[in-house]
Every structure is written in structure tokens, then in C-alpha cells.
Design a protein around this motif. Structure first.
Motif, PDB file in Angstrom:
ATOM      1  N   ALA A 170       1.927  -4.184  11.507  1.00  0.00           N
ATOM      2  CA  ALA A 170       3.195  -3.457  11.497  1.00  0.00           C
ATOM      3  C   ALA A 170       3.303  -2.709  10.176  1.00  0.00           C
ATOM      4  O   ALA A 170       2.540  -2.978   9.238  1.00  0.00           O
ATOM      5  CB  ALA A 170       4.363  -4.436  11.648  1.00  0.00           C
ATOM      6  N   PRO A 171       4.244  -1.767  10.070  1.00  0.00           N
ATOM      7  CA  PRO A 171       4.441  -1.071   8.797  1.00  0.00           C
ATOM      8  C   PRO A 171       4.764  -2.034   7.656  1.00  0.00           C
ATOM      9  O   PRO A 171       5.312  -3.125   7.865  1.00  0.00           O
ATOM     10  CB  PRO A 171       5.638  -0.153   9.088  1.00  0.00           C
ATOM     11  CG  PRO A 171       5.571   0.080  10.560  1.00  0.00           C
ATOM     12  CD  PRO A 171       5.090  -1.215  11.142  1.00  0.00           C
ATOM     13  N   PRO A 185      -6.261   0.861   3.430  1.00  0.00           N
ATOM     14  CA  PRO A 185      -6.453   0.382   4.794  1.00  0.00           C
ATOM     15  C   PRO A 185      -7.711   0.961   5.428  1.00  0.00           C
ATOM     16  O   PRO A 185      -8.246   1.970   4.960  1.00  0.00           O
ATOM     17  CB  PRO A 185      -5.208   0.921   5.513  1.00  0.00           C
ATOM     18  CG  PRO A 185      -4.974   2.249   4.824  1.00  0.00           C
ATOM     19  CD  PRO A 185      -5.406   2.059   3.375  1.00  0.00           C
ATOM     20  N   ASN A 186      -8.167   0.335   6.518  1.00  0.00           N
ATOM     21  CA  ASN A 186      -9.188   0.978   7.348  1.00  0.00           C
ATOM     22  C   ASN A 186      -8.494   1.721   8.486  1.00  0.00           C
ATOM     23  O   ASN A 186      -7.259   1.846   8.501  1.00  0.00           O
ATOM     24  CB  ASN A 186     -10.218  -0.041   7.845  1.00  0.00           C
ATOM     25  CG  ASN A 186      -9.623  -1.082   8.788  1.00  0.00           C
ATOM     26  OD1 ASN A 186      -8.517  -0.923   9.321  1.00  0.00           O
ATOM     27  ND2 ASN A 186     -10.357  -2.162   9.007  1.00  0.00           N
ATOM     28  N   GLU A 187      -9.269   2.217   9.456  1.00  0.00           N
ATOM     29  CA  GLU A 187      -8.669   3.033  10.525  1.00  0.00           C
ATOM     30  C   GLU A 187      -7.615   2.276  11.320  1.00  0.00           C
ATOM     31  O   GLU A 187      -6.518   2.798  11.567  1.00  0.00           O
ATOM     32  CB  GLU A 187      -9.747   3.539  11.498  1.00  0.00           C
ATOM     33  CG  GLU A 187     -10.852   4.366  10.861  1.00  0.00           C
ATOM     34  CD  GLU A 187     -12.151   3.590  10.762  1.00  0.00           C
ATOM     35  OE1 GLU A 187     -13.192   4.140  11.146  1.00  0.00           O
ATOM     36  OE2 GLU A 187     -12.107   2.426  10.290  1.00  0.00           O
ATOM     37  N   SER A 188      -7.956   1.045  11.772  1.00  0.00           N
ATOM     38  CA  SER A 188      -7.015   0.299  12.603  1.00  0.00           C
ATOM     39  C   SER A 188      -5.795  -0.136  11.801  1.00  0.00           C
ATOM     40  O   SER A 188      -4.669  -0.159  12.324  1.00  0.00           O
ATOM     41  CB  SER A 188      -7.708  -0.916  13.231  1.00  0.00           C
ATOM     42  OG  SER A 188      -8.155  -1.818  12.238  1.00  0.00           O
ATOM     43  N   THR A 194       1.195   3.170  10.278  1.00  0.00           N
ATOM     44  CA  THR A 194       1.818   4.483  10.442  1.00  0.00           C
ATOM     45  C   THR A 194       2.121   4.878  11.880  1.00  0.00           C
ATOM     46  O   THR A 194       2.932   5.779  12.116  1.00  0.00           O
ATOM     47  CB  THR A 194       0.905   5.583   9.854  1.00  0.00           C
ATOM     48  OG1 THR A 194      -0.273   5.711  10.664  1.00  0.00           O
ATOM     49  CG2 THR A 194       0.510   5.274   8.424  1.00  0.00           C
ATOM     50  N   GLY A 195       1.440   4.263  12.854  1.00  0.00           N
ATOM     51  CA  GLY A 195       1.545   4.696  14.233  1.00  0.00           C
ATOM     52  C   GLY A 195       0.711   5.919  14.540  1.00  0.00           C
ATOM     53  O   GLY A 195       0.773   6.450  15.651  1.00  0.00           O
ATOM     54  N   ALA A 209      -0.965  11.123   4.611  1.00  0.00           N
ATOM     55  CA  ALA A 209       0.222  11.884   4.229  1.00  0.00           C
ATOM     56  C   ALA A 209       1.491  11.108   4.551  1.00  0.00           C
ATOM     57  O   ALA A 209       2.462  11.120   3.777  1.00  0.00           O
ATOM     58  CB  ALA A 209       0.228  13.229   4.943  1.00  0.00           C
ATOM     59  N   TRP A 210       1.499  10.419   5.688  1.00  0.00           N
ATOM     60  CA  TRP A 210       2.643   9.578   6.071  1.00  0.00           C
ATOM     61  C   TRP A 210       2.872   8.498   5.022  1.00  0.00           C
ATOM     62  O   TRP A 210       4.015   8.237   4.605  1.00  0.00           O
ATOM     63  CB  TRP A 210       2.376   8.972   7.441  1.00  0.00           C
ATOM     64  CG  TRP A 210       3.547   8.301   8.099  1.00  0.00           C
ATOM     65  CD1 TRP A 210       4.371   8.833   9.049  1.00  0.00           C
ATOM     66  CD2 TRP A 210       4.001   6.954   7.896  1.00  0.00           C
ATOM     67  NE1 TRP A 210       5.320   7.924   9.441  1.00  0.00           N
ATOM     68  CE2 TRP A 210       5.116   6.752   8.739  1.00  0.00           C
ATOM     69  CE3 TRP A 210       3.588   5.917   7.067  1.00  0.00           C
ATOM     70  CZ2 TRP A 210       5.807   5.547   8.787  1.00  0.00           C
ATOM     71  CZ3 TRP A 210       4.283   4.711   7.110  1.00  0.00           C
ATOM     72  CH2 TRP A 210       5.372   4.526   7.959  1.00  0.00           C
TER      73      TRP A 210
END
Length: 306
Positions: A170-171, A185-188, A194-195, A209-210
Motif C-alpha cells: 500500500a502507499p 522500490p522495485n517495479e512491483s 503509487t498505483g 514523479a508521483w
């Protein structure tokens, strides 16, 4: 020894099996081997930092069981300061159940055990270690309130603070961002935070950017074989990964974080530290296991890009 990198985080015994493919829900597959290997994201990152040239200390907990003895000894064997690694009576050590397939991808289930006993009070008791550090590293395999405390204390002390938000579901709490110098973070994990799907370099830029808009100072999204994306207020920079033949991707992300922290702790620029981390992570995937796969500083120095 005065530790330059202090890792606040988890220690797990990894129970690792290999299979031709990862099982589907409800399915049983036949494995081809089994091993118990010291791991845990915190311990892996501490081992990486130590092997890659930084005096390192660990803050964490194990259980009062055989795994706990082995986990602590594995860190001591690397020269890591374990004065703040506590054995908690009546609690099992953390474990990770890992399946690795023939494509070198993995699926992991963790049981917190002693990692759930890493409280803000235990981190506070190790404040002398935090005060002497150059870099403080956290992950998300210990209680969230403990991570929040360590991040805030690192900022109060003026240290370089790294959060590897793993595992992320979660965020992050909004008030964490102000305490973090590098969010990795990694991709997942970036998707969970961020969603935004990180399935391309453009997606990674959107996710970064988010995170920057939410208050992150600097973001590094690790992209596996595609390298990593660095982002700050000045823009984005993509770092290509060295080409290697992957055997096991377990602990590649931990190797990158530990290597990056080690390089920063000795005064290297962030871009040099990213490049150093990329080579270390690439070397790690050519070997099986978590901590056994982590290279040394000499290994990285001897690596020749194709």
C-alpha cells in the motif's frame, strides 16, 4: 569498529527449494532441491554493505532457537556489529519460504517471528550506533511504527536515510517522505506505492514523479535486467544493467541497496554509487541463494562489462 552503515531491519532463515516452475494456487509441483540459507532483507543488506566495503552494524531481533543462533553468527562471520541484534525468549526466528523456478524467478512467503519484536524502544536503545553512522537503511519487514521511528531519528541526526519499501502492499504514510533521502522500490513495490504500473521506462518515470510529488527527495526504481531509474527534482536518469546470465534473482535488490549504501558511506557520488550497486546486483544473480550470492568489493572491482 565504528559502523558507517547501520541497518534497522529483518533477519530470516530462508528455506529455499527449486522447481521447474512456480505452483499455481492449489497446485503441488515437484521440487529439485532444498537448502536453508541465512537471509531477511535487513540482514542481506547488512551483509552486502559489509562485503562491499562499509563497516556495518545491524539492529534487529531473532528468536531463541537454532535458526536465531545461526542468523546472528552469519552476520558476525561477516564482521558486522551485532550488539543490537537481540534474541527474544519464547519467539521463533523469522523464516522465508522461497521457491525459485527455472527462469530464476521466485515466490516468497515470510513469517515475521522475531522481526515482529523490533520495537522503537529497541532502536532507541541502539541510538549510539545511529549517531556514529553515515547511512541508515530501513525496509518494511519489521513493524511500521519501528520503521517510522528509525526514519525520523535518522533525519534528526542528519544522516543519509534510505528506505527500501519492501515488501510494499500500500502507499507509504504521508509523513514518512520528509525523513527519507533515497526511496528505493522495485517495479512491483513502486506499483503498490503509487498505483502506476512500472512495465516500461515511461511507467517508471510516472511512478517516480508521483513519489517526488508526495515529498520524496530522491527515488531509485530498480528494474531488474533493465537497470534502474534515478529521479530527483532535476529530472530522470536511466542506468542500464550489466548483461549477465541469471541463475537466481533472490537478494538482488538487497545487494543493490547495501552496495549503494556502502558507496555513499565512503563519499562516492550518488551516480557512482548507483553504478556500483548495479554491478553488485548483476553479480549476485549469477549465483544461487540470498547471502551466499552477494559479491565482495573485489568481485565488483574485477567485473568487466561486456
Amino acid at each position: 569498529m565504528q559502523a558507517k552503515v547501520v541497518v534497522v531491519g529483518s533477519l530470516n532463515m530462508d528455506l529455499v527449494t527449486r522447481a521447474s516452475r512456480l505452483p499455481q494456487p492449489g497446485e503441488t509441483v515437484v521440487g529439485s532441491g532444498f537448502a536453508t540459507v541465512p537471509g531477511g532483507k535487513g540482514a542481506n543488506q547488512a551483509v552486502a554493505a559489509a562485503r562491499l566495503g562499509a563497516p556495518t552494524a545491524m539492529v534487529g531481533c531473532v528468536g531463541d532457537d537454532a535458526y536465531g543462533v545461526q542468523l546472528r553468527q552469519a552476520l558476525l562471520d561477516e564482521g558486522i556489529d551485532c550488539q543490537a541484534v537481540d534474541a527474544v525468549p519464547g519467539v521463533s526466528s523469522g523464516v522465508a519460504l522461497i521457491v525459485v523456478d527455472d527462469a530464476s524467478q521466485n515466490a516468497i512467503v515470510i513469517v515475521a517471528g522475531g522481526n515482529g519484536e523490533v520495537t522503537p524502544q529497541r532502536v532507541s536503545a541502539a541510538d549510539a550506533l545511529l549517531q556514529q553512522a553515515e547511512v541508515i537503511v530501513c525496509q518494511l519487514e519489521v513493524p511500521a511504527q519501528t520503521v517510522a521511528f528509525a526514519l525520523k531519528r535518522g533525519r534528526e541526526l542528519g544522516k543519509t536515510v534510505i528506505l527500501n519499501p519492501a515488501p510494499a502492499s500500500a502507499p507509504l504514510p504521508a509523513d514518512w517522505f520528509a525523513h527519507i533521502d533515497y526511496l528505493i522500490p522495485n517495479e512491483s513495490e513502486a506499483l503498490a506505492l503509487t498505483g502506476i504500473a512500472v512495465d516500461s521506462l515511461a511507467g517508471a518515470q510516472q511512478a517516480a514523479a508521483w513519489l517526488l510529488a508526495r515529498g520524496a527527495r530522491k527515488v531509485i526504481i530498480t528494474l531488474g535486467a533493465q537497470g534502474s531509474l534515478f529521479a530527483d527534482g532535476a529530472g530522470f536518469e536511466h542506468f542500464a544493467a550489466p548483461k549477465v546470465q541469471a541463475v537466481d534473482t533472490t537478494a538482488a535488490g538487497d545487494t543493490f541497496v547495501g552496495a549503494f549504501a556502502a558507496a555513499l558511506s565512503r563519499g562516492e557520488s550518488e551516480r557512482a554509487a548507483i553504478a556500483f550497486g548495479q554491478v553488485a546486483a548483476a553479480l549476485s544473480v549469477t549465483r544461487a541463494g540470498a547471502q551466499p550470492s552477494i559479491p565482495t568489493q573485489a568481485d565488483v572491482a574485477g567485473f568487466a562489462r561486456p
